[in-house]
Scaffold this motif. Structure first.
Motif, PDB file in Angstrom:
ATOM      1  N   SER A 172       0.837  -1.205   0.000  1.00  0.00           N
ATOM      2  CA  SER A 172       0.000   0.000   0.000  1.00  0.00           C
ATOM      3  C   SER A 172       0.870   1.253   0.000  1.00  0.00           C
ATOM      4  N   PHE A 173       1.991   1.203   0.707  1.00  0.00           N
ATOM      5  CA  PHE A 173       2.929   2.331   0.719  1.00  0.00           C
ATOM      6  C   PHE A 173       3.489   2.573  -0.677  1.00  0.00           C
ATOM      7  N   GLN A 174       3.854   1.518  -1.364  1.00  0.00           N
ATOM      8  CA  GLN A 174       4.384   1.646  -2.722  1.00  0.00           C
ATOM      9  C   GLN A 174       3.362   2.276  -3.661  1.00  0.00           C
ATOM     10  N   HIS A 175       2.096   1.838  -3.563  1.00  0.00           N
ATOM     11  CA  HIS A 175       1.056   2.398  -4.426  1.00  0.00           C
ATOM     12  C   HIS A 175       0.788   3.863  -4.080  1.00  0.00           C
ATOM     13  N   SER A 176       0.806   4.209  -2.799  1.00  0.00           N
ATOM     14  CA  SER A 176       0.576   5.601  -2.403  1.00  0.00           C
ATOM     15  C   SER A 176       1.701   6.504  -2.886  1.00  0.00           C
ATOM     16  N   VAL A 177       2.937   6.023  -2.805  1.00  0.00           N
ATOM     17  CA  VAL A 177       4.065   6.807  -3.308  1.00  0.00           C
ATOM     18  C   VAL A 177       3.941   6.997  -4.816  1.00  0.00           C
ATOM     19  N   LEU A 178       3.497   5.953  -5.510  1.00  0.00           N
ATOM     20  CA  LEU A 178       3.276   6.076  -6.955  1.00  0.00           C
ATOM     21  C   LEU A 178       2.208   7.120  -7.245  1.00  0.00           C
ATOM     22  N   PHE A 179       1.151   7.125  -6.445  1.00  0.00           N
ATOM     23  CA  PHE A 179       0.105   8.127  -6.586  1.00  0.00           C
ATOM     24  C   PHE A 179       0.661   9.525  -6.379  1.00  0.00           C
ATOM     25  N   VAL A 180       1.452   9.695  -5.318  1.00  0.00           N
ATOM     26  CA  VAL A 180       1.890  11.034  -4.936  1.00  0.00           C
ATOM     27  C   VAL A 180       2.936  11.583  -5.898  1.00  0.00           C
ATOM     28  N   ILE A 181       3.579  10.720  -6.659  1.00  0.00           N
ATOM     29  CA  ILE A 181       4.553  11.185  -7.648  1.00  0.00           C
ATOM     30  C   ILE A 181       3.885  11.439  -8.995  1.00  0.00           C
ATOM     31  N   LEU A 182       3.109  10.478  -9.471  1.00  0.00           N
ATOM     32  CA  LEU A 182       2.583  10.562 -10.830  1.00  0.00           C
ATOM     33  C   LEU A 182       1.346  11.446 -10.947  1.00  0.00           C
ATOM     34  N   LEU A 183       0.461  11.396  -9.963  1.00  0.00           N
ATOM     35  CA  LEU A 183      -0.773  12.184 -10.070  1.00  0.00           C
ATOM     36  C   LEU A 183      -0.503  13.684 -10.183  1.00  0.00           C
ATOM     37  N   PRO A 184       0.301  14.284  -9.283  1.00  0.00           N
ATOM     38  CA  PRO A 184       0.587  15.718  -9.466  1.00  0.00           C
ATOM     39  C   PRO A 184       1.319  16.008 -10.764  1.00  0.00           C
TER      40      PRO A 184
END
Length: 306
Positions: free
Chosen positions: A66-78
């Motif tokens: 879940s941490f890996q997916h959240s980090v992916l979200f926080v990098i790619l989404l913005p």
């Protein structure tokens, strides 16, 4: 006289600061406290267990996923959302053809496009997630129906495929938020004097050069704030609601879409491990603060005024 002024200001600040401390700061303190207990969330009785929950956290493979997916979200989404918003707002405000009455102008119908881009903001994220859940349906969804009409005989299952599910959720979040930043950046660009663009064009600068040399530097504070806002959204309720509504499980298939806010919810309300859920929440808090600090530090630059 000065003493009276400070008392007057303090009189206005004491109430909002007290409310902020009660409804914002105190819940954070409570969460940190409960993370050192074995509280189930169902019983008022609990005992202190020290760092046991944190030890469990570091050895929990699902947490790290879940941490890996959240980090992916926080990098790619913005990155994707703000890049698209900057491009669209630049084209709407500056990217039009040169006219007789103005050297710099936006595209025709710019006001209509702004309304169209902003429209998803009117809808609740729950409604947006449900609409796209139907669109991604592998049998009756609009997306696969369109692909089949183009001749694709075996389209993906989208939310049912671990390879595609996370990207499908991210696409929905980009679609639902890019319009807000188009309007925000357009408001900032409209305040930049047109003389700057006209002088640059007279010197032979291209539209790309004017964007990177004029628009982006003068809009940098707004972009930086938008990056922090998008990161917090990617780590918070927006990501949770989208994954919770759209995905199977939720968080599936095969935990391919599990994110930290959803994992907190599952541990607290499904597994009855409220103390461990608050431990994950504390980790989420530090990730959010670290992200905001990194963005503010890397984005620090000399303020430009005009």
């Amino acid at each position: 006289m000065q003493h009276g002024k400070y008392r007057f200001v303090a009189g206005f600040l004491v109430t909002p600061l007290a409310l902020y401390a009660i409804f914002v700061i105190w819940p954070f303190i409570q969460a940190i406290y409960y993370s050192f207990t074995d509280w189930t969330g169902l019983s008022p009785e609990f005992a202190m267990v020290g760092f046991k929950n944190y030890t469990k956290l570091f050895s929990d493979p699902l947490f790290w996923k879940s941490f890996q997916h959240s980090v992916l979200f926080v990098i790619l989404l913005p990155l994707v959302t703000l890049s698209l918003a900057l491009f669209f707002s630049f084209m709407l405000n500056v990217g039009g053809r040169q006219r007789k009455d103005a050297a710099i102008s936006g595209v025709r119908g710019a006001e209509f496009y702004k309304i169209a881009y902003f429209f998803p903001q009117v809808l609740s994220i729950a409604i947006v997630a449900l609409l796209f859940q139907f669109a991604y349906n592998p049998r009756q969804g609009a997306l696969n129906g369109f692909l089949q009409a183009l001749g694709v005989s075996d389209p993906p299952e989208w939310l049912g495929d671990p390879k595609w599910a996370l990207w499908c959720v991210m696409a929905v979040l980009v679609w639902s938020t890019v319009g807000f930043f188009v309007v925000l950046f357009s408001a900032g660009m409209s305040s930049i004097p047109r003389d700057f663009y006209e002088a640059a064009l007279l010197d032979g600068a291209s539209r790309v050069t004017t964007f990177f040399r004029i628009t982006l530097p003068l809009l940098w504070d707004t972009v930086q704030s938008g990056w922090v806002y998008m990161g917090i959204m990617a780590l918070g309720a927006e990501a949770f609601a989208t994954v919770q509504i759209m995905t199977v499980g939720p968080g599936g298939p095969a935990d391919s879409t599990i994110v930290m806010p959803l994992y907190v919810y599952q541990k607290a309300f499904h597994d009855g491990q409220a103390a461990y859920a608050t431990t994950i929440g504390v980790a989420l808090l530090f990730v959010t603060l670290l992200f905001a600090a990194i963005v503010m530090r890397l984005g620090r630059r000399e303020r430009l005024e005009y």
